[in-house]
Design an enzyme around this catalytic site. Sequence first.
Site, PDB file in Angstrom:
ATOM      1  N   LYS A 139       0.833  -1.204   0.000  1.00 24.55           N
ATOM      2  CA  LYS A 139       0.000   0.000   0.000  1.00 24.55           C
ATOM      3  C   LYS A 139       0.869   1.256   0.000  1.00 24.55           C
ATOM      4  CE  LYS A 139      -1.943   1.624   3.735  1.00 24.55           C
ATOM      5  NZ  LYS A 139      -2.808   1.797   4.933  1.00 24.55           N
ATOM      6  N   ASP A 157      -6.280   0.745   0.555  1.00 24.51           N
ATOM      7  CA  ASP A 157      -6.444   1.015   1.974  1.00 24.51           C
ATOM      8  C   ASP A 157      -7.833   0.534   2.388  1.00 24.51           C
ATOM      9  OD1 ASP A 157      -8.199   2.913   1.002  1.00 24.51           O
ATOM     10  OD2 ASP A 157      -7.284   4.609   2.052  1.00 24.51           O
TER      11      ASP A 157
END
Length: 245
Positions: A139, A157
């Site tokens: 991420k 996310d």
Amino acid sequence: MSAPSSSGPPSAAGGRPSTALVRRARKVDRALAAAYPEARCELDFADAFELLVVTVLSAQTTDRRVNTTRPTLFAAYPDAPAMAAADRAHLEQILGPLGFFRAKTESLLKLSAALVADHDGEVPPRLEDLVKLPGVGRKTANVVLGNAFDVPGITVDTHFGRLARRLGWTEETDPVKVEHAVGALFPKRDWTMLSHHLIWHGRRRCHAKKPACGACPVSHWCPSFGDGPTDPVAAAALVKTQGPA
């Protein structure tokens, strides 16, 4: 890139997503782009090092709070060599308002030291190198690649994953599988802005507990319409200008 999982939304032969799903997903992205023309990374940064650091710091706090701390942090420690040599107590003092400041101090010291030792103090522009750095996962790596290096990446996310499932793009819960499944629906060049569009929508309207369904610009294509208030007035009261990170 690995092939998307066979579970989840309808797929064409060979595990590829159906044409109908691809078309619907791209309509949603176009509508979100129109709804949020200012969509961007909400963390302030001046270069790849700053973006890497503030993204690591954004865990378990808000982007606004990180942005408030940023000027003091980088005035004291503007690059990886300076941060790797930082006085721990001073760094903890700067990071205090973010919470978990001792753990975050340790993370920044290790991250900066690894950049100095392995990359001459520079942030590497490759996913495989970024994810080897202490405290950096896919991420964070995709945030840095997409916004500092213009290398397309999908940032999964909590908001992105929630919306991808609500929109019926995938049933996967593992972030890497979500990344692969959603990536198969869009041209690679669109991945970074797609991430911004979904994250902005998740922070402002498509909330985890009570989405503003009646004030949603993509409700026409959303199979989860009705999870939140559908009355336009009630829904409008839920819309935020900036949601939690």
